[in-house]
Write a protein that holds these residues in place. Sequence first.
Motif, PDB file in Angstrom:
ATOM      1  N   ASN A 330       0.782  -1.251   0.018  1.00 46.67           N
ATOM      2  CA  ASN A 330      -0.100  -0.045   0.078  1.00 46.67           C
ATOM      3  C   ASN A 330       1.013   1.156   0.047  1.00 46.67           C
ATOM      4  OD1 ASN A 330      -2.254  -1.138   0.041  1.00 46.67           O
ATOM      5  ND2 ASN A 330      -2.840  -0.928   2.110  1.00 46.67           N
ATOM      6  N   LYS A 333       2.203   1.676  -3.476  1.00 52.00           N
ATOM      7  CA  LYS A 333       0.959   1.944  -4.344  1.00 52.00           C
ATOM      8  C   LYS A 333       0.435   3.427  -4.307  1.00 52.00           C
ATOM      9  CE  LYS A 333      -2.432  -0.705  -3.465  1.00 52.00           C
ATOM     10  NZ  LYS A 333      -3.144  -2.128  -3.231  1.00 52.00           N
ATOM     11  N   TYR A 334       0.435   3.820  -2.861  1.00 54.12           N
ATOM     12  CA  TYR A 334      -0.392   5.008  -2.598  1.00 54.12           C
ATOM     13  C   TYR A 334       0.628   6.221  -2.687  1.00 54.12           C
ATOM     14  CZ  TYR A 334      -4.505   2.228  -2.497  1.00 54.12           C
ATOM     15  OH  TYR A 334      -5.409   1.485  -2.852  1.00 54.12           O
ATOM     16  N   ASP A 357       5.160   6.435   4.752  1.00 51.52           N
ATOM     17  CA  ASP A 357       5.418   6.878   3.299  1.00 51.52           C
ATOM     18  C   ASP A 357       5.161   8.330   3.004  1.00 51.52           C
ATOM     19  OD1 ASP A 357       2.706   7.618   2.617  1.00 51.52           O
ATOM     20  OD2 ASP A 357       2.299   5.398   2.792  1.00 51.52           O
ATOM     21  N   ILE A 370     -10.745   3.134   7.220  1.00 52.62           N
ATOM     22  CA  ILE A 370      -9.888   2.532   6.318  1.00 52.62           C
ATOM     23  C   ILE A 370      -9.873   1.213   6.596  1.00 52.62           C
ATOM     24  CG2 ILE A 370      -7.823   2.903   7.787  1.00 52.62           C
ATOM     25  CD1 ILE A 370      -8.271   4.355   4.419  1.00 52.62           C
ATOM     26  N   TYR A 375     -13.546  -0.712   1.659  1.00 56.97           N
ATOM     27  CA  TYR A 375     -13.636   0.739   1.486  1.00 56.97           C
ATOM     28  C   TYR A 375     -12.269   1.455   1.007  1.00 56.97           C
ATOM     29  CZ  TYR A 375     -14.303   5.216   3.498  1.00 56.97           C
ATOM     30  OH  TYR A 375     -14.583   6.600   3.419  1.00 56.97           O
ATOM     31  N   ALA A 377     -10.386   5.097  -0.249  1.00 52.23           N
ATOM     32  CA  ALA A 377     -10.489   6.405   0.004  1.00 52.23           C
ATOM     33  C   ALA A 377     -10.859   7.170  -1.232  1.00 52.23           C
ATOM     34  CB  ALA A 377      -9.292   6.985   0.831  1.00 52.23           C
ATOM     35  N   GLY A 386      -6.486  -1.891  -5.268  1.00 46.66           N
ATOM     36  CA  GLY A 386      -7.195  -3.258  -5.124  1.00 46.66           C
ATOM     37  C   GLY A 386      -8.345  -2.687  -4.795  1.00 46.66           C
ATOM     38  N   GLY A 388     -10.065  -2.938  -1.781  1.00 49.68           N
ATOM     39  CA  GLY A 388     -10.394  -2.377  -0.579  1.00 49.68           C
ATOM     40  C   GLY A 388     -10.466  -3.285   0.838  1.00 49.68           C
ATOM     41  N   GLY A 390      -7.410  -5.411   1.440  1.00 51.53           N
ATOM     42  CA  GLY A 390      -6.059  -5.608   2.227  1.00 51.53           C
ATOM     43  C   GLY A 390      -6.215  -5.349   3.566  1.00 51.53           C
ATOM     44  N   LEU A 391      -6.512  -3.797   3.690  1.00 53.99           N
ATOM     45  CA  LEU A 391      -6.264  -3.402   5.324  1.00 53.99           C
ATOM     46  C   LEU A 391      -7.329  -3.980   6.111  1.00 53.99           C
ATOM     47  CD1 LEU A 391      -5.568   0.578   4.986  1.00 53.99           C
ATOM     48  CD2 LEU A 391      -4.076  -1.497   5.583  1.00 53.99           C
TER      49      LEU A 391
HETATM   50  P1  ADP Z   1      -6.966  -1.522  -1.713  1.00 53.17           P
HETATM   51  O1  ADP Z   1      -6.950  -2.967  -1.991  1.00 53.17           O
HETATM   52  O2  ADP Z   1      -7.669  -0.681  -2.178  1.00 53.17           O
HETATM   53  O3  ADP Z   1      -5.537  -1.035  -1.435  1.00 53.17           O
HETATM   54  P2  ADP Z   1      -6.875  -1.433   1.262  1.00 53.17           P
HETATM   55  O4  ADP Z   1      -7.686  -2.190   2.158  1.00 53.17           O
HETATM   56  O5  ADP Z   1      -5.568  -2.007   1.294  1.00 53.17           O
HETATM   57  O6  ADP Z   1      -7.517  -1.612  -0.014  1.00 53.17           O
HETATM   58  O7  ADP Z   1      -6.830  -0.187   1.421  1.00 53.17           O
HETATM   59  C1  ADP Z   1      -8.178   0.784   1.730  1.00 53.17           C
HETATM   60  C2  ADP Z   1      -7.922   1.988   1.128  1.00 53.17           C
HETATM   61  O8  ADP Z   1      -6.845   2.931   2.076  1.00 53.17           O
HETATM   62  C3  ADP Z   1      -7.167   2.203  -0.191  1.00 53.17           C
HETATM   63  O9  ADP Z   1      -8.245   2.177  -1.125  1.00 53.17           O
HETATM   64  C4  ADP Z   1      -6.550   3.564   0.029  1.00 53.17           C
HETATM   65  O10 ADP Z   1      -7.557   4.577  -0.514  1.00 53.17           O
HETATM   66  C5  ADP Z   1      -6.433   3.782   1.236  1.00 53.17           C
HETATM   67  N1  ADP Z   1      -4.815   3.567   2.038  1.00 53.17           N
HETATM   68  C6  ADP Z   1      -4.332   2.312   2.297  1.00 53.17           C
HETATM   69  N2  ADP Z   1      -2.919   2.457   2.489  1.00 53.17           N
HETATM   70  C7  ADP Z   1      -2.992   3.892   2.060  1.00 53.17           C
HETATM   71  C8  ADP Z   1      -1.448   4.494   2.117  1.00 53.17           C
HETATM   72  N3  ADP Z   1      -0.324   4.148   2.325  1.00 53.17           N
HETATM   73  N4  ADP Z   1      -1.559   5.867   1.761  1.00 53.17           N
HETATM   74  C9  ADP Z   1      -2.645   6.424   1.365  1.00 53.17           C
HETATM   75  N5  ADP Z   1      -4.160   5.800   1.482  1.00 53.17           N
HETATM   76  C10 ADP Z   1      -3.932   4.413   1.721  1.00 53.17           C
END
Ligand code: ADP
Length: 421
Positions: A330, A333-334, A357, A370, A375, A377, A386, A388, A390-391
């Motif tokens: 993540n 990615k972000y 990051d 989050i 979910y 953002a 992905g 939403g 992963g987290l």
């Molecule tokens: P995804 O598979 O969409 O990455 P996650 O559950 O891992 O799903 O994350 C959910 C959302 O949290 C992401 O879509 C993103 O908007 C936000 N997010 C996660 N990690 C970060 C990060 N390091 N910086 C900014 N936004 C993040």
Amino acid sequence: MFRKLHLKLTAYMGIILILFMFFVSAGIYQFTKMVFEDGNKELMRAEALRIYNYKNTAYTQYFFNGTLFKRHIQINPLENRRLDACYVVYDQYMMPVLSEEGEIKIADHIKPLAQKAFEEKKDSYETQKIGRFNYRIYTRYFNDFTGQSVVQVYQNTVNEDILWSFLRTVLIMIGITGTVILLVLSYMLTGKALTPIRETWKRQREFVADASHELRTPLTVIQTNLDVVLSDEDGTVDENEVWLDNAYSETRVMARLIDQLLILAKADNNEEELDISEFSFSEVIENVCQSMEVIAAKKNIELITNIEDNIIIRADYDKMRRLAVILIDNAVKYTEKGKVTVSLKTDKNKKVLIVEDTGIGINEKDLERIFDRFYRADKSRHREGGVGLGLSIAKWIADKHKYSLTVESTVNVGSKFILRM
Ligand code: ADP
């Protein structure tokens, strides 16, 4: 559906409560009546004996020199009286020898009971309705040196009847009010008890809807690309490579999604058990960072590692690796530019993993959600992010290990995920 269930549960509770109230009230009423009747019977029996003794003392007969003397001694019949009752005393010829009757004279009505007592030579106790009132009658049979006699003690029960009917009304009122109050309470309590079920149900429905939606998207892409290939009847595989590649990469998206869905489904069913072992988390993080380096480098992002050696944890190896991958992936990615710093250290007896990051950050409104399933953002970044999940998986892994996973973030400055073990 839940409204119906709520009403149904309250109705069941209501039936149980009404039955309970009915039996308790009827029980209290019958028991009080029984105790009262028993006590009264004993009192009347004692009163009959007292009157009998009084009659014997009042009318003494004795022989003196062959002559029968009858002497009448004046004793107050009210002395030692414990019961407010009327009485009649019959001698063996069924002649009333002593009596005290109330305003309403019923001695003649109850005379057959005295007759019966003489015939059967035993006592009787019963309640009879004579005229407008109920009477409680104790008929006691005596047979001793003075001969046979019967004493009848009787009482008008009108005052008691009023009291009994008052008690009945009070019990019915208490029963009705109690049931209504308990019904309202049970409606509120069942509503409260149903809330978590309602929420789980709602979440589950949302989950299924989101999952279907997320599965539909890659499926549509696969279908469209394969349609193009199929419509090109003479085309070779090489000529259609781009469409086939698209379809193939979408199958990977689907496979990943299904993999994540399975983890969460197992987590929900409590099927997923931890396979605990002792291992070096330092090595795991080192390894994950190495595999991420290429992707980071491609994006021109510096991946800095700050990993203390030999940090050993007792946990589920695969799951902890997955958690690390999610956080570091993540972060890369972000993040558009700058760096991603991964630190693993021991802080105040706790092992801490920090993934920081300089990326897009998360605004305050999204921060709370989050870790929720599906979910995202920024929904417009769908393809590169992905779906939403992963987290929410990372959070579940942390919770399952009783670790804490928190996040701090500022939009356009960066995010910091902290795992305390
Ligand atoms: P995804 O598979 O969409 O990455 P996650 O559950 O891992 O799903 O994350 C959910 C959302 O949290 C992401 O879509 C993103 O908007 C936000 N997010 C996660 N990690 C970060 C990060 N390091 N910086 C900014 N936004 C993040």
